[in-house]
Design a protein around this motif. Sequence first.
Motif, mmCIF file in Angstrom:
data_model
loop_
_atom_site.group_PDB
_atom_site.id
_atom_site.type_symbol
_atom_site.label_atom_id
_atom_site.label_comp_id
_atom_site.label_asym_id
_atom_site.label_seq_id
_atom_site.Cartn_x
_atom_site.Cartn_y
_atom_site.Cartn_z
ATOM 1 N N THR A 181 21.948 -1.413 15.194
ATOM 2 C CA THR A 181 21.102 -2.362 14.484
ATOM 3 C C THR A 181 21.786 -2.844 13.209
ATOM 4 O OG1 THR A 181 19.147 -1.222 15.325
ATOM 5 C CG2 THR A 181 18.822 -2.696 13.450
ATOM 6 N N LEU A 182 21.682 -4.133 12.945
ATOM 7 C CA LEU A 182 22.241 -4.669 11.706
ATOM 8 C C LEU A 182 21.441 -4.139 10.525
ATOM 9 C CD1 LEU A 182 22.852 -8.356 12.852
ATOM 10 C CD2 LEU A 182 24.527 -6.523 12.641
ATOM 11 N N PRO A 183 22.118 -3.668 9.471
ATOM 12 C CA PRO A 183 21.430 -2.943 8.399
ATOM 13 C C PRO A 183 20.696 -3.805 7.382
ATOM 14 C CG PRO A 183 23.767 -3.009 7.943
ATOM 15 C CD PRO A 183 23.581 -3.638 9.296
ATOM 16 N N VAL A 263 31.753 -0.076 9.951
ATOM 17 C CA VAL A 263 31.334 -1.268 10.697
ATOM 18 C C VAL A 263 29.818 -1.247 10.906
ATOM 19 C CG1 VAL A 263 31.568 -2.549 12.865
ATOM 20 C CG2 VAL A 263 33.583 -1.508 11.803
ATOM 21 N N ALA A 264 29.255 -0.068 11.119
ATOM 22 C CA ALA A 264 27.805 0.044 11.288
ATOM 23 C C ALA A 264 27.062 -0.376 10.025
ATOM 24 C CB ALA A 264 27.423 1.473 11.678
ATOM 25 N N ASP A 265 27.687 -0.206 8.872
ATOM 26 C CA ASP A 265 27.077 -0.602 7.592
ATOM 27 C C ASP A 265 27.241 -2.091 7.308
ATOM 28 O OD1 ASP A 265 26.080 1.880 6.948
ATOM 29 O OD2 ASP A 265 27.810 2.473 5.735
ATOM 30 N N ALA A 266 27.999 -2.787 8.160
ATOM 31 C CA ALA A 266 28.260 -4.216 7.945
ATOM 32 C C ALA A 266 27.260 -5.061 8.730
ATOM 33 C CB ALA A 266 29.673 -4.561 8.376
ATOM 34 N N MET A 289 30.306 -3.432 18.631
ATOM 35 C CA MET A 289 29.219 -2.832 17.860
ATOM 36 C C MET A 289 28.125 -3.838 17.515
ATOM 37 S SD MET A 289 31.182 -0.043 15.429
ATOM 38 C CE MET A 289 29.613 0.648 14.866
ATOM 39 N N GLY A 290 28.220 -5.033 18.114
ATOM 40 C CA GLY A 290 27.169 -6.027 17.939
ATOM 41 C C GLY A 290 27.173 -6.690 16.586
ATOM 42 N N ARG A 291 28.390 -6.910 16.036
ATOM 43 C CA ARG A 291 28.486 -7.553 14.727
ATOM 44 C C ARG A 291 28.848 -9.023 14.860
ATOM 45 N NH1 ARG A 291 25.947 -3.406 14.363
ATOM 46 N NH2 ARG A 291 25.530 -2.716 12.258
ATOM 47 N N PRO A 292 28.115 -9.900 14.179
ATOM 48 C CA PRO A 292 28.561 -11.280 14.047
ATOM 49 C C PRO A 292 29.938 -11.295 13.379
ATOM 50 C CG PRO A 292 26.282 -11.066 13.338
ATOM 51 C CD PRO A 292 26.814 -9.676 13.519
ATOM 52 N N ILE A 293 30.748 -12.310 13.691
ATOM 53 C CA ILE A 293 32.132 -12.345 13.232
ATOM 54 C C ILE A 293 32.442 -13.692 12.588
ATOM 55 C CG2 ILE A 293 34.548 -12.370 14.012
ATOM 56 C CD1 ILE A 293 33.601 -10.445 16.290
ATOM 57 N N ILE A 294 33.160 -13.636 11.477
ATOM 58 C CA ILE A 294 33.734 -14.839 10.876
ATOM 59 C C ILE A 294 35.245 -14.650 10.861
ATOM 60 C CG2 ILE A 294 33.969 -16.217 8.773
ATOM 61 C CD1 ILE A 294 31.076 -15.463 8.083
ATOM 62 N N THR A 295 35.949 -15.556 11.504
ATOM 63 C CA THR A 295 37.407 -15.461 11.546
ATOM 64 C C THR A 295 37.997 -16.863 11.610
ATOM 65 O OG1 THR A 295 39.280 -14.316 12.591
ATOM 66 C CG2 THR A 295 37.622 -15.250 14.068
ATOM 67 N N GLN A 342 23.840 -9.717 19.098
ATOM 68 C CA GLN A 342 23.687 -9.425 20.528
ATOM 69 C C GLN A 342 24.697 -10.207 21.356
ATOM 70 O OE1 GLN A 342 19.540 -10.389 21.123
ATOM 71 N NE2 GLN A 342 18.864 -8.765 19.733
ATOM 72 N N ALA A 343 24.967 -11.442 20.941
ATOM 73 C CA ALA A 343 25.951 -12.261 21.652
ATOM 74 C C ALA A 343 27.354 -11.667 21.535
ATOM 75 C CB ALA A 343 25.935 -13.688 21.106
ATOM 76 N N SER A 344 27.655 -11.059 20.379
ATOM 77 C CA SER A 344 28.952 -10.399 20.208
ATOM 78 C C SER A 344 29.107 -9.247 21.190
ATOM 79 C CB SER A 344 29.103 -9.882 18.769
ATOM 80 O OG SER A 344 29.780 -10.798 17.944
ATOM 81 N N ARG A 345 28.095 -8.412 21.290
ATOM 82 C CA ARG A 345 28.155 -7.279 22.218
ATOM 83 C C ARG A 345 28.314 -7.769 23.659
ATOM 84 N NH1 ARG A 345 29.315 -1.792 23.015
ATOM 85 N NH2 ARG A 345 28.479 -1.297 25.057
ATOM 86 N N LYS A 346 27.584 -8.805 24.009
ATOM 87 C CA LYS A 346 27.663 -9.341 25.369
ATOM 88 C C LYS A 346 29.061 -9.861 25.667
ATOM 89 C CE LYS A 346 25.353 -12.566 28.520
ATOM 90 N NZ LYS A 346 24.280 -13.592 28.656
ATOM 91 N N LYS A 347 29.668 -10.538 24.690
ATOM 92 C CA LYS A 347 31.039 -11.046 24.877
ATOM 93 C C LYS A 347 32.023 -9.889 25.056
ATOM 94 C CE LYS A 347 34.380 -14.383 23.082
ATOM 95 N NZ LYS A 347 34.365 -15.215 24.307
ATOM 96 N N ALA A 348 31.841 -8.823 24.262
ATOM 97 C CA ALA A 348 32.711 -7.650 24.398
ATOM 98 C C ALA A 348 32.588 -7.047 25.795
ATOM 99 C CB ALA A 348 32.366 -6.613 23.335
#
Length: 369
Positions: A181-183, A263-266, A289-295, A342-348
């Motif tokens: 879960t996002l914190p 990463v869980a704290d992010a 880990m289901g984190r949104p990403i900016i790159t 959730q979309a990040s986890r699905k892509k992984a």
Amino acid sequence: MRILLVANSSFKLINFRRTLIEQLLREGHELIAAAPRDDYTPDFKKMGVTYIELPMDATGTSVVAELKLLLRIFGITRRYRPDAALGFTIKPNIYGALSARLLSIPFIPNITGMGSVFDRDDLFARLIKGLYRSAFRRCPRVFLQNPEDLAFFVKTSLISKEQACLLPGSGVDLTNFHSTTLPGNSHRRTFTLVARMLREKGVMEFVEAARALSPNFPDARFVLLGPSGSGKAGALSEDDMKRLTADGVVEYLGSVKDVRPVVADADCVVLPSYYREGTPRSLLEAAAMGRPIITTTIPGCKDVVDEGQNGFLCEPRSTQSIETAMRQFLMMSETAINEMGQASRKKAEQTFDERIVVDHYTSILQATA
């Protein structure tokens, strides 16, 4: 089979190739790892892998030192006469492939990133390309981690189309990196950059963007995680990190063995890299880990993000672009941010499962047996 693994650090073999090593051991292969000694080296013995110390300056360019390294790798390869050899990172790939070619041993390199040398057209760049072309001529397969790198290697005749094989980066262990879960909530969100503290990883742009956002978003948190002072060109020292974090806007956590709690704290993992990555492992772990990403739109980085779905892409070397992306994230609703995670986890799960990488290796090794 007796299989030799050659890399520029024990850390990378243990941390990025553990699942592959474990699978090969389960299949009954004898494994020999040649790499510099570091804190992760004792893990080889625990796993049942023979370890050979291979001193190496990963970024050095001394001709004498490089010849010595080539001779060391040739000597190890000749002594153990493996049925196949696997290489990771530039020097182990080139020198390992040259050694294996001289000894008629199948060598399978993994191009984990092209780096900045391929953006140049000077004598050194031409030398490196020539070494790649000569070393890889007899390799049964050459693994590459993003479509742009594969296209470049084939177009410039460094390898043939038949040799080229695309992998989803180094993959990620989905059973070890769980979605959590996002914190944060509202504007109380944490942005974390996970990388070696190098300028080319976009550390300075991240810090500058954080400073620009902090006055309007005082509850936002900005975190840096990764080793400093690597000795590589553009590396930031401990003193540099102290100066960058002196105003309290950005926190520096140093280096940790297990990145998962950080990463869980992010709420969002940011990598503003302008380095030619393969596919950054930190982004694969963040996605798992289901984190949104900016790159950035740099090859390798951009392959982990579907714009607007699991994160945002920004221009390399642009503080303004990174700041805009982080500001946009902070203004999103909690529902939208959770959907992005959730979309990040699905892509992984669909694209970057480590099992895909392991299956490619085992298939190629079976074909060479």
